[in-house]
Design an enzyme around this catalytic site. Structure first.
Site, PDB file in Angstrom:
ATOM      1  CE  LYS A  76      -4.638   0.967   0.422  1.00 42.10           C
ATOM      2  NZ  LYS A  76      -5.663   0.115   0.112  1.00 42.10           N
ATOM      3  CB  THR A 115     -14.440  -1.435  -4.814  1.00 41.97           C
ATOM      4  OG1 THR A 115     -13.213  -1.424  -5.330  1.00 41.97           O
ATOM      5  CG2 THR A 115     -14.349  -1.840  -3.383  1.00 41.97           C
ATOM      6  N   GLY A 121     -20.242   6.805   3.920  1.00 40.34           N
ATOM      7  CA  GLY A 121     -19.272   7.064   2.766  1.00 40.34           C
ATOM      8  C   GLY A 121     -19.901   6.961   1.577  1.00 40.34           C
ATOM      9  CB  VAL A 142     -16.039   1.885  -1.417  1.00 36.79           C
ATOM     10  CG1 VAL A 142     -16.605   0.535  -0.946  1.00 36.79           C
ATOM     11  CG2 VAL A 142     -14.628   1.802  -2.211  1.00 36.79           C
ATOM     12  CB  SER A 158      -6.478  -4.160  -9.980  1.00 38.87           C
ATOM     13  OG  SER A 158      -6.851  -2.815  -9.761  1.00 38.87           O
TER      14      SER A 158
HETATM   15  N1  LIG Z   1     -11.516   2.637  -4.235  1.00 39.60           N
HETATM   16  C1  LIG Z   1     -11.220   1.178  -4.206  1.00 39.60           C
HETATM   17  O1  LIG Z   1     -11.095   0.389  -5.202  1.00 39.60           O
HETATM   18  C2  LIG Z   1     -11.247   0.692  -2.684  1.00 39.60           C
HETATM   19  C3  LIG Z   1     -11.322   1.331  -1.725  1.00 39.60           C
HETATM   20  N2  LIG Z   1     -11.269   0.471  -0.420  1.00 39.60           N
HETATM   21  C4  LIG Z   1     -11.434   1.223   0.763  1.00 39.60           C
HETATM   22  O2  LIG Z   1     -12.752   1.947   1.022  1.00 39.60           O
HETATM   23  C5  LIG Z   1     -12.971   3.013   1.881  1.00 39.60           C
HETATM   24  C6  LIG Z   1     -13.022   4.157   0.775  1.00 39.60           C
HETATM   25  O3  LIG Z   1     -12.319   4.444  -0.108  1.00 39.60           O
HETATM   26  P1  LIG Z   1     -12.931   5.161  -1.605  1.00 39.60           P
HETATM   27  O4  LIG Z   1     -14.438   5.204  -1.716  1.00 39.60           O
HETATM   28  O5  LIG Z   1     -12.184   4.678  -2.697  1.00 39.60           O
HETATM   29  O6  LIG Z   1     -12.535   6.537  -1.091  1.00 39.60           O
HETATM   30  P2  LIG Z   1     -13.041   8.065  -1.614  1.00 39.60           P
HETATM   31  O7  LIG Z   1     -12.034   8.994  -1.461  1.00 39.60           O
HETATM   32  O8  LIG Z   1     -13.550   7.988  -2.854  1.00 39.60           O
HETATM   33  O9  LIG Z   1     -14.240   8.109  -0.776  1.00 39.60           O
HETATM   34  C7  LIG Z   1     -14.476   8.144   0.957  1.00 39.60           C
HETATM   35  C8  LIG Z   1     -15.644   8.614   1.410  1.00 39.60           C
HETATM   36  O10 LIG Z   1     -15.711   8.569   2.892  1.00 39.60           O
HETATM   37  C9  LIG Z   1     -16.099   9.983   3.370  1.00 39.60           C
HETATM   38  N3  LIG Z   1     -15.298  10.302   4.642  1.00 39.60           N
HETATM   39  C10 LIG Z   1     -14.042  10.718   4.824  1.00 39.60           C
HETATM   40  N4  LIG Z   1     -13.798  10.782   5.857  1.00 39.60           N
HETATM   41  C11 LIG Z   1     -14.925  10.367   6.749  1.00 39.60           C
HETATM   42  C12 LIG Z   1     -15.161  10.413   8.086  1.00 39.60           C
HETATM   43  N5  LIG Z   1     -14.578  10.626   9.082  1.00 39.60           N
HETATM   44  N6  LIG Z   1     -16.516   9.945   8.191  1.00 39.60           N
HETATM   45  C13 LIG Z   1     -17.432   9.492   7.384  1.00 39.60           C
HETATM   46  N7  LIG Z   1     -17.178   9.697   6.201  1.00 39.60           N
HETATM   47  C14 LIG Z   1     -16.062  10.047   5.791  1.00 39.60           C
HETATM   48  C15 LIG Z   1     -15.766  10.750   2.219  1.00 39.60           C
HETATM   49  O11 LIG Z   1     -16.318  12.145   2.466  1.00 39.60           O
HETATM   50  C16 LIG Z   1     -15.975  10.089   1.056  1.00 39.60           C
HETATM   51  O12 LIG Z   1     -17.572  10.303   0.714  1.00 39.60           O
HETATM   52  C17 LIG Z   1     -11.300   3.055   2.089  1.00 39.60           C
HETATM   53  O13 LIG Z   1     -11.187   2.472   3.217  1.00 39.60           O
HETATM   54  C18 LIG Z   1     -10.415   2.467   1.020  1.00 39.60           C
HETATM   55  O14 LIG Z   1      -9.083   1.905   1.427  1.00 39.60           O
HETATM   56  C19 LIG Z   1     -10.926  -0.823  -0.393  1.00 39.60           C
HETATM   57  C20 LIG Z   1     -11.044  -1.462  -1.643  1.00 39.60           C
HETATM   58  C21 LIG Z   1     -10.808  -0.841  -3.014  1.00 39.60           C
HETATM   59  O1  LIG Z   2      -6.755  -2.564  -7.084  1.00 36.00           O
HETATM   60  C1  LIG Z   2      -5.820  -2.367  -6.262  1.00 36.00           C
HETATM   61  O2  LIG Z   2      -4.625  -3.003  -6.592  1.00 36.00           O
HETATM   62  C2  LIG Z   2      -5.939  -1.657  -4.791  1.00 36.00           C
HETATM   63  C3  LIG Z   2      -6.874  -2.165  -4.402  1.00 36.00           C
HETATM   64  C4  LIG Z   2      -6.733  -1.494  -2.794  1.00 36.00           C
HETATM   65  O3  LIG Z   2      -6.006  -0.671  -2.642  1.00 36.00           O
HETATM   66  C5  LIG Z   2      -7.672  -2.002  -1.685  1.00 36.00           C
HETATM   67  O4  LIG Z   2      -8.306  -3.268  -1.912  1.00 36.00           O
HETATM   68  O5  LIG Z   2      -7.676  -1.507  -0.517  1.00 36.00           O
END
Ligand SMILES: NC(=O)C1=CN([C@@H]2O[C@H](COP(=O)(O)OP(=O)(O)OC[C@H]3O[C@@H](n4cnc5c(N)ncnc54)[C@H](O)[C@@H]3O)[C@@H](O)[C@H]2O)C=CC1
Ligand SMILES: O=C(O)CCC(=O)C(=O)O
Length: 422
Positions: free
Chosen positions: A106, A190, A218, A222, A352
């Site tokens: 990561k 995801t 969130g 995701v 991915s």
């Molecule tokens: N994007 C991906 O493909 C993947 C993401 N994840 C995990 O999913 C989670 C979200 O990632 P993404 O959606 O990509 O990020 P993102 O940046 O697209 O969205 C994050 C969301 O969480 C909200 N947020 C941030 N801080 C917060 C708080 N303190 N309380 C409530 N909401 C809050 C933001 O306003 C936003 O709506 C993370 O833990 C990430 O590691 C896991 C696997 C893959």
């Molecule tokens: O698609 C990837 O390689 C990364 C996904 C990722 O960071 C996660 O699953 O938390």
């Protein structure tokens, strides 16, 4: 992004339990509880106002027994080395469990990307990737998007890396724009994966996902796509939140409509959507009387402090590390089922992998094939872990996470033995 508890300590606690269940030695625990390599980079950026700002970034490579390191890169003002170490370890288990030929890694930069101009963000991204470029590669370590990074970030990474190596090495990152070898399906993979396992688990627990009430924390990549696909599956998403707070409607929300409405206003916050019954806090969202809770934002939101107020019967972890081990112990005893992050949000890295294979083969897969492969793999993986949990473990005592860890850690240990590392 790190919350009050240290996610790395929590990740180690989970590993300790798995190693104990599997009966492995302390040396194996030692080998797996620390990363193989930590790269730290200092990133000086000349800001638009002429001042120099120094940022810090990391790439943590946890384990490569099963293949090249793989995992996303996050940009967040509160990320730190400890958080990135936890996330790297979780990637090792996630990739092992998903049965894709990758180790775990990561990356992160401690920065608030919303405070940077597009030029500053591009400079920061290129310099970060230049700093880690000796340690990444198509067969060495393949980064991808995570919190606050996206296909544009990946395009800068690919370009920087390709320029440095005098070749067009698109397979060095995944989650790229379509023009640079990305797949349309990666953007929603995801969320589609989270919704798919939620549907499978709901079938086992409630008989069906249809009409089941859901709260999603969130509304980023995701959270939004999970809510959208849950809508399509007939679930009723009655609460959604983001960093600014949440909204509730007993009639249910349409994720697409929220997104379209707030985008028109130039907003990304759900609280700017006008058709809700009441505004709620993130804490209230977690404690709602719903069938299914999907934490899809940050780590450590279900803790010792609030766990006794959680009412959902099924928790599907869209985020990485949202449930603290002590809270999970309480919920397991109460009979709440948690589909762990290592399984629930693996749709992103599974897609991915498809993108990476596609890049290496010169492009062959159709979007439909990619999507169907993902759905099938998520369904099979949920069934595999569920069956292992029900048939091989005392499921009063152990939960799905330990079943997932049992399978994932065992495979990594077998690979390390075969390679003569231990
Ligand atoms: N994007 C991906 O493909 C993947 C993401 N994840 C995990 O999913 C989670 C979200 O990632 P993404 O959606 O990509 O990020 P993102 O940046 O697209 O969205 C994050 C969301 O969480 C909200 N947020 C941030 N801080 C917060 C708080 N303190 N309380 C409530 N909401 C809050 C933001 O306003 C936003 O709506 C993370 O833990 C990430 O590691 C896991 C696997 C893959
Ligand atoms: O698609 C990837 O390689 C990364 C996904 C990722 O960071 C996660 O699953 O938390």
């Amino acid at each position: 992004m790190a919350t009050s508890k240290d996610p790395y300590l929590e990740a180690k606690k989970q590993l300790r339990s798995a190693v104990d269940i599997l009966g492995y030695s302390d040396e194996i625990y030692e080998m797996l509880s620390t990363p193989e390599r930590i790269v730290q980079v200092k990133i000086p950026v000349k800001m638009d106002d002429g001042k120099l700002k120094i940022f810090t970034g990391w790439r943590v490579q946890h384990n490569s027994a099963l293949g090249p390191y793989k995992g996303g890169v996050r940009y967040h003002p509160e990320t730190n080395l400890s958080e990135v170490m936890a996330l790297a370890m979780w990637m090792t288990w996630k990739n092992s469990l998903a049965d894709i030929p990758y180790g775990g890694a990561k990356g992160g930069i401690q920065v608030d990307p919303f405070q940077l101009s597009p030029r500053e963000l591009e400079t920061l991204s290129r310099k970060y990737f230049a700093g880690i470029s000796k340690f990444v590669g198509v067969d060495l370590d393949v980064p991808a998007p995570d919190v606050n990074t996206n296909p544009q970030t990946m395009a800068w990474f690919v370009d920087e890396y390709s320029n440095r190596n005098d070749a067009q090495l698109f397979g060095v990152v995944t989650g790229k724009p379509l023009e640079l070898g990305g797949l349309q399906t990666r953007i929603f993979s995801t969320g589609l994966g989270v919704a798919t396992v939620a549907k499978q688990a709901a079938k086992k627990i409630f008989g069906s996902i249809e009409g089941r009430t859901v709260a999603v924390q969130g509304f980023g990549n995701v959270g939004f796509y999970t809510a959208k696909f849950l809508n399509e599956m007939g679930a009723k998403v009655i609460a959604i939140s983001d960093v600014k707070g949440g909204i509730y409607s007993s009639k249910g929300f349409d994720a697409d409509e929220i997104k379209a409405t707030i985008s028109k206003k130039g907003s990304m916050f759900v609280t700017d959507y006008p058709n809700y019954e009441k505004k709620i806090s993130n804490e209230e969202l977690l404690q709602l009387n719903v069938d299914i809770l999907v934490p899809a934002a940050i780590e450590n939101v279900i803790t010792e402090e609030n766990v006794s107020k959680i009412k959902a019967k099924l928790i599907v972890e869209g985020a990485n590390g949202p449930t603290a081990p002590e809270a999970e112990e309480y919920l397991t005893k109460k009979g709440v089922v948690i589909v762990p992050d290592t399984l629930a949000n693996s749709g992103g890295v599974i897609m991915s992998h498809i993108e990476w294979v596609n890049n290496r083969m010169g492009g062959w897969i159709t979007e439909d094939e990619a999507r169907n492969r993902l759905i099938q793999k998520m369904e099979n993986n949920l069934d595999m872990i569920w069956n292992f949990w029900e048939n091989k473990l005392d499921h009063e005592k152990y939960n799905l996470r330990m079943a997932a860890y049992g399978i994932a850690v065992d495979k990594v240990v077998r690979a390390m033995k075969l390679r003569g590392w231990i």
